[in-house]
Motif scaffolding. Structure first.
Motif, PDB file in Angstrom:
ATOM      1  N   PHE A 227     -17.323  21.004   3.209  1.00 44.13           N
ATOM      2  CA  PHE A 227     -16.146  20.494   3.118  1.00 44.13           C
ATOM      3  C   PHE A 227     -17.153  19.215   1.742  1.00 44.13           C
ATOM      4  N   HIS A 228     -17.806  19.243   1.826  1.00 42.55           N
ATOM      5  CA  HIS A 228     -18.612  18.380   0.796  1.00 42.55           C
ATOM      6  C   HIS A 228     -17.890  19.674  -0.763  1.00 42.55           C
ATOM      7  N   ALA A 229     -17.790  20.824  -0.049  1.00 44.48           N
ATOM      8  CA  ALA A 229     -17.240  21.100  -1.604  1.00 44.48           C
ATOM      9  C   ALA A 229     -15.851  20.980  -2.064  1.00 44.48           C
ATOM     10  N   ARG A 230     -15.133  20.467  -0.996  1.00 43.98           N
ATOM     11  CA  ARG A 230     -13.781  20.425  -1.344  1.00 43.98           C
ATOM     12  C   ARG A 230     -13.423  18.981  -1.546  1.00 43.98           C
ATOM     13  N   SER A 231     -13.507  18.838  -2.999  1.00 43.63           N
ATOM     14  CA  SER A 231     -13.338  17.070  -2.872  1.00 43.63           C
ATOM     15  C   SER A 231     -11.858  17.151  -3.064  1.00 43.63           C
ATOM     16  N   ASP A 232     -11.354  18.210  -3.378  1.00 43.99           N
ATOM     17  CA  ASP A 232      -9.611  17.903  -3.118  1.00 43.99           C
ATOM     18  C   ASP A 232      -8.726  17.850  -1.092  1.00 43.99           C
ATOM     19  N   VAL A 233      -9.501  17.900  -0.723  1.00 47.88           N
ATOM     20  CA  VAL A 233      -9.054  18.288   1.187  1.00 47.88           C
ATOM     21  C   VAL A 233      -9.961  16.786   1.000  1.00 47.88           C
ATOM     22  N   MET A 234     -10.682  15.867   0.306  1.00 49.15           N
ATOM     23  CA  MET A 234     -11.600  14.692   0.771  1.00 49.15           C
ATOM     24  C   MET A 234     -10.398  13.525   0.222  1.00 49.15           C
ATOM     25  N   ARG A 235     -10.285  13.770  -0.803  1.00 48.45           N
ATOM     26  CA  ARG A 235      -8.983  12.903  -1.852  1.00 48.45           C
ATOM     27  C   ARG A 235      -7.738  13.166  -0.948  1.00 48.45           C
ATOM     28  N   GLU A 236      -7.610  13.895  -1.156  1.00 44.18           N
ATOM     29  CA  GLU A 236      -5.738  14.141  -0.091  1.00 44.18           C
ATOM     30  C   GLU A 236      -5.933  13.080   1.474  1.00 44.18           C
TER      31      GLU A 236
END
Length: 241
Positions: A227-236
């Motif tokens: 999860f923390h490696a997915r900046s796109d998921v956290m941002r979007e």
């Protein structure tokens, strides 16, 4: 590990308004899963659908049993505890009386023989204020105290899975730390958990998986590290980045 809760293609409505659009999620026995997402993403509706509080279609199975057309008290007796965002303590009853209502038949209908994993002594040890205010009516407790009471009451039913909706929302740091300790104890005692929580630090500390909801669907499901490696998921989907 065996699958305890299985949700497939779950859709749910409030009246004519569809909120869930095909949710897929599973939780293994003893596993803690954090559910993140923006307000309006469908997280609380998912919790309410599991408990039978909203109209839904799709598959929800718990310990191999379908929850379709079961009423909330029947679902609770199967071994699912629920702590709603509104806490829903009984305001005119004392703290002691609220806790006593949580002490159910220990799952006699399921043929349990084990010792309960969470006792009244545990509740008092985790939340000393509940012992101190045992005779106080629940309606005059602070928000944090009511949240402690709601969690303790749910755990006294000895659930195999507990669904907790935003337990730390609007609470002071010291109370948040107490609640986090309670959730860690719950996890360590082998109770599975679906934790709806906006504080990602707490979610990552307690859960072995993080699922993210957006527009009524699960858009990410993986380990805290993934999860923390997915900046796109956290941002979007979370507005973090």
């Amino acid at each position: 590990m065996s699958t305890l809760l299985e949700i497939r293609d779950l859709r749910a409505w409030y009246g004519a308004s569809q909120v869930l659009h095909g949710v897929n999620l599973s939780i293994d026995a003893g596993e803690a899963v954090a559910l993140a997402g923006r307000n309006g993403s469908g997280r609380s509706t998912l919790a309410r659908a599991i408990m039978g509080f909203v109209r839904s279609e799709g598959v929800i199975r718990f310990a191999g049993l379908s929850l379709d057309e079961r009423r909330a008290f029947e679902i609770a007796r199967l071994g699912i505890g629920y702590v709603p965002e509104q806490r829903d303590v009984f305001p005119t009853l004392s703290v002691r009386e609220n806790l006593q209502l949580g002490i159910g038949p220990r799952g006699k209908a399921r043929g349990r023989t084990r010792t309960a994993r969470f006792t009244l002594d545990d509740a008092h040890a985790l939340f000393p204020v509940l012992r101190e205010r045992a005779r106080t009516k629940a309606g005059v407790l602070s928000g944090g105290e009511q949240q402690m009471l709601a969690i303790a009451r749910a755990l006294l039913g000895d659930p195999d899975l507990v669904v907790i909706d935003e337990p730390t929302e609007g609470l002071a740091g010291q109370v948040v730390a107490q609640l986090a300790a309670a959730l860690q104890l719950l996890r360590d005692r082998g109770v599975a958990m679906l934790l709806i929580e906006q504080r990602l630090v707490i979610a990552a500390r307690i859960a072995s998986r993080i699922a993210v909801m957006g527009h009524g669907e699960v858009v990410f499901d993986g380990s805290p590290e993934a999860f923390h490696a997915r900046s796109d998921v956290m941002r979007e989907w979370l507005g973090v980045g």
